[in-house]
Design a protein around this motif. Structure first.
Motif, PDB file in Angstrom:
ATOM      1  N   GLU A  92      -1.016  -3.229  -5.519  1.00  0.00           N
ATOM      2  CA  GLU A  92      -0.859  -4.028  -4.285  1.00  0.00           C
ATOM      3  C   GLU A  92      -0.149  -5.314  -4.635  1.00  0.00           C
ATOM      4  N   VAL A 100       2.527  -2.042  -0.902  1.00  0.00           N
ATOM      5  CA  VAL A 100       1.530  -1.202  -1.570  1.00  0.00           C
ATOM      6  C   VAL A 100       2.297  -0.038  -2.193  1.00  0.00           C
ATOM      7  N   SER A 121       3.596   1.052   1.760  1.00  0.00           N
ATOM      8  CA  SER A 121       3.360  -0.175   2.545  1.00  0.00           C
ATOM      9  C   SER A 121       3.205   0.114   4.031  1.00  0.00           C
TER      10      SER A 121
END
Ligand code: ADP
Length: 352
Positions: A92, A100, A121
């Motif tokens: 992250e 992400v 993400s």
């Protein structure tokens, strides 16, 4: 030079040439492979058996300072994969923008290893939105359902006819509140899922006529004047029901947030490529700090007033979706205590 010797030299020259063209063909192959992999949205890093990077496509780099963190994770996983152990790590990155990533590495049967970098993400963002939305829905429905339970208990304990009538009226109100929230949720989800539907040529006069007919009685009851300006036969390409729903929500709000004696005006402007529908009121207005947030689902400036007037907090989210579905936009100008103007801007023709 003897004939034999010259023959040997020719042969080795031919072999050298062959070797050279094999090498060039292999280089072209690697270039082709790299170009193809650069077009793939997944990051790919190939390492040979010694851990040296043989190939890295464009998507394997996220850009900025975060690349160091991604590289570290890729190298660690590749080293393990070269030794025969597959592995993965979720990374992250706080950004900006926040990302992400899921990084996986697999051994390539003694010929090194491959790392795959997937960008999760958008999926993570949607998951967060969905979780928030479910929490909000639960809260919004819990309030009227909780009230219904309390009112029903009170009704069961009371023998007084007048009190019973009052409690029953309150129950009807709360049941309607829950039902309005469910209706708006269904409408929002229909508009979100269905996109714009079959585009048709829609008469603006017909849309505004339908909106006016829906709200004339509510406006009268609220003591608010509803002025709908004529439209000169303008048309837009879109989904009629969605347009009626969006403008209805704007008019509904304008009436709800305007005090008796006030006026709500609906007008339209047309240019070569856009139609702008304006709904303005001289009501309570919206504080500047809230203007950016009123289009969010369940966001209310004045909870008490929204509750009192039967608001669900979903109306403007519906309007924004309709605008998006039509390739348009909705905006608001407002001053607290002076009134608000909402503008729905829709292209006159279907976008290609
Ligand atoms: P609600 O069902 O609560 O009206 P909306 O999504 O339609 O929900 O609107 C969100 C919030 O924006 C409202 O709760 C209200 O605070 C504010 N708002 C919307 N339209 C107006 C308006 N015409 N005048 C003043 N406030 C408004």
């Amino acid at each position: 030079m003897s004939r034999f010797l010259r023959g040997d030299t020719d042969r080795s020259q031919r072999e050298l040439d062959k070797e050279q063209s094999r090498r060039e063909a292999a280089e072209r192959e690697v270039e082709r492979l790299t170009a193809s992999l650069n077009a793939v949205p997944t990051g790919i890093v190939l390492a040979d058996a010694n851990g040296a990077t043989v190939l890295r496509n464009r998507s394997a780099a996220v850009g900025g300072h975060s690349d160091v963190l991604v590289d570290e994770a890729v190298q660690r996983l590749l080293t393990a994969a070269i030794a025969g152990r597959s592995g993965e790590q979720r990374l992250e990155l706080f950004g900006p923008p926040p990302r992400v990533l899921l990084i996986r590495a697999i051994p390539l049967n003694g010929a090194g290893a491959m790392a795959i970098v997937d960008d999760l993400s958008e999926r993570a963002r949607l998951d967060a939105v969905r979780t928030d939305f479910v929490a909000n829905i639960s809260h919004e429905l819990k309030t009227p359902v909780g009230a219904l339970a309390v009112l029903a208990e009170a009704l069961a304990d009371s023998d007084d006819a007048e009190v019973n009538r009052h409690l029953a009226e309150k129950m009807v109100e709360e049941a309607h509140r829950a039902s309005r929230t469910i209706d708006d949720l269904l409408e929002l989800s229909r508009i979100e899922l269905g996109g714009r539907g079959e585009p048709e040529t829609v008469s603006l006069a017909a849309v505004l006529g339908e909106v006016a007919a829906r709200h004339r009685f509510t406006a009268e009851t609220a003591g608010v004047r509803l002025d709908v300006a004529p439209t000169n036969g303008q048309t837009v390409t879109g989904d009629r029901l969605q347009l009626v729903s969006a403008i209805s929500n704007l008019v509904d709000n304008a009436i709800k947030y305007t005090n008796p004696g006030g006026t709500v005006k609906v007008s339209s402007n047309i240019s070569a490529s856009w139609v702008e529908i304006e709904v303005s009121d001289d009501g309570v207005g919206i504080p500047a700090r809230d203007l950016d947030r009123v289009f969010e689902r369940f966001y209310r400036v004045d909870r008490a007033r929204s509750r009192e007037t039967g608001g669900t907090g979903l109306g403007l989210a519906i309007v924004r979706h309709v605008a998006n579905n039509h390739g348009g936009e909705v905006s608001v100008r407002s001053r607290e205590g002076e009134g608000s103007t909402f503008t729905l801007k829709i292209p006159t023709h279907e976008e290609t």
